[in-house]
Design an enzyme around this catalytic site. Structure first.
Site, PDB file in Angstrom:
ATOM      1  N   ASP A  77       0.855  -1.209   0.000  1.00 21.24           N
ATOM      2  CA  ASP A  77       0.000   0.000   0.000  1.00 21.24           C
ATOM      3  C   ASP A  77       0.880   1.245   0.000  1.00 21.24           C
ATOM      4  OD1 ASP A  77       0.216  -1.193   2.984  1.00 21.24           O
ATOM      5  OD2 ASP A  77       0.421   0.979   3.010  1.00 21.24           O
ATOM      6  N   ASP A  79       0.521   3.717   2.298  1.00 22.30           N
ATOM      7  CA  ASP A  79       0.383   4.302   3.628  1.00 22.30           C
ATOM      8  C   ASP A  79      -0.600   5.485   3.595  1.00 22.30           C
ATOM      9  OD1 ASP A  79       1.105   3.950   6.354  1.00 22.30           O
ATOM     10  OD2 ASP A  79       2.324   5.744   6.256  1.00 22.30           O
TER      11      ASP A  79
HETATM   12  N1  ADE Z   1       1.202   1.212   5.780  1.00 23.67           N
HETATM   13  C1  ADE Z   1       1.749   0.358   6.635  1.00 23.67           C
HETATM   14  N2  ADE Z   1       2.201   0.776   7.836  1.00 23.67           N
HETATM   15  C2  ADE Z   1       2.794  -0.091   8.691  1.00 23.67           C
HETATM   16  N3  ADE Z   1       2.931  -1.406   8.444  1.00 23.67           N
HETATM   17  C3  ADE Z   1       2.475  -1.860   7.270  1.00 23.67           C
HETATM   18  N4  ADE Z   1       2.468  -3.088   6.740  1.00 23.67           N
HETATM   19  C4  ADE Z   1       1.892  -3.015   5.533  1.00 23.67           C
HETATM   20  N5  ADE Z   1       1.508  -1.761   5.255  1.00 23.67           N
HETATM   21  C5  ADE Z   1       1.872  -1.009   6.326  1.00 23.67           C
END
Ligand code: ADE
Ligand SMILES: CSC[C@H]1O[C@H](OP(=O)(O)O)[C@H](O)[C@@H]1O
Length: 310
Positions: free
Chosen positions: A227, A229
């Site tokens: 992703d 974030d």
């Molecule tokens: N955006 C994110 N923040 C922290 N850990 C993750 N693991 C997968 N995506 C994450």
């Protein structure tokens, strides 16, 4: 897969450990040999350890970081037991897989990343050293290069080779932010991490990498992006549902990468070619002659560093 428990004296020599993260709960593309569940001075590992066979006399030990059924939150993974259990089996190098968020446009969901730096944003609630009061001695491990450089150098081209033809990009020399969780970051935090130089973010690389260093195990992270974030202005911030969508694809690719690299990794580890900077590194980090450490501490520490404490 059968799930027999085996007496440790019957176990094959295991030099390589693999820690699987979110979505990667097994390496069932490898040949199952046995399961073990060592009772270390720091308790049992997250999951029973699967020993799988790669070739004649070549074995690998696998732990599911969050346990079977994903029962351990990132803050409560028994990381000391995991690292100690792997060390007790003879493991000298660990390849850890982790699902991460991307803090950079060019690192897209589905990409693989091998970071070389870490910024610690955990909150001090995870036991992060073997050298606590019960050990009866302090040690200060060097951690400027938190991953084993020689292992990284060997690993990057091998992972790249494994990914050929799969339309998966590999990024190297990146910085991973390790946050506490389990909630994801705010938008302000996500933007701040970008300003700090963070490239990817997870909740798991610490204290795992620190403990591996203390146990003199060479450790590298293979991160798989899920992703973007929370930093992109016009996009929704990350949700678990978004992460789930790509976890299976990333886990399948991770299994393929593991199968591609591990036999060769075993050979270079056995030949001592990728280990030299980590093996022996604790010798001058321990603040007291190990033989003067009280029996209680020596007993615990001999589990991870028998060459100094046994
Ligand atoms: N955006 C994110 N923040 C922290 N850990 C993750 N693991 C997968 N995506 C994450
Ligand atoms: C499922 S999203 C957050 C979760 O995923 C990562 O786990 P792992 O590193 O074990 O793959 C991240 O670190 C968080 O724990």
């Amino acid at each position: 897969m059968a799930s027999a428990q085996t007496d440790s004296s019957e176990l094959p020599k295991v030099l390589i450990g693999v820690i699987g993260g979110s979505g990667l709960y097994d390496l069932d593309n490898l040949t199952f040999v046995t399961k073990v569940n060592p009772d270390t001075p720091w308790g049992h590992p997250s999951s029973p350890i699967t020993i799988a066979r790669l070739a004649q006399d070549v074995h690998v030990a696998f732990i599911a970081r969050h346990g079977i059924g994903h029962v351990h939150s990132p803050s409560s993974v028994p990381a000391r037991a995991n690292i100690a259990a792997l060390k007790s089996l003879g493991v000298k190098a660990i390849i850890a897989f982790s699902a991460v968020g991307s803090l950079r446009e060019e690192i897209a969901p589905g990409d693989f990343i091998i970071p070389n730096q870490i910024i610690d944003r955990t909150k001090g609630i995870r036991p992060s050293t073997f050298f606590d009061d019960d050990a009866c001695v302090v040690a200060h491990a060097s951690f400027g290069d938190p991953f084993a450089n020689k292992l990284l150098k060997w690993l990057a081209p091998k992972v790249k080779e494994a990914l050929e033809g799969r339309n998966v990009k590999l990024h190297t020399e990146k910085t991973v932010i390790c946050m506490e969780g389990p909630q994801f970051s705010t938008r302000a935090e996500s933007k701040m991490y970008r300003m700090w130089g963070g490239d990817i973010i997870n909740m798991s690389v610490l204290p795992e990498a620190k403990l591996a260093r203390e146990a003199e195990i060479s450790y590298a992270l293979v991160a798989t992006s899920t992703d973007y974030d929370a930093w992109r202005e016009d996009e929704e911030s990350v949700t678990a549902a978004e992460v789930f969508k790509i976890l299976k694809t990333n886990a399948d690719t991770s299994r393929h990468v593991a199968a591609h690299i591990l036999e060769e990794l075993h050979a270079v580890v056995e030949a001592g070619e990728v280990l030299s900077e980590v093996e022996g590194s604790m010798k001058f980090s321990i603040m007291r002659d190990p033989l003067q450490v009280p029996e209680q501490g020596r007993k615990r520490l001999s589990y991870i560093l028998p060459q100094y404490f046994a």
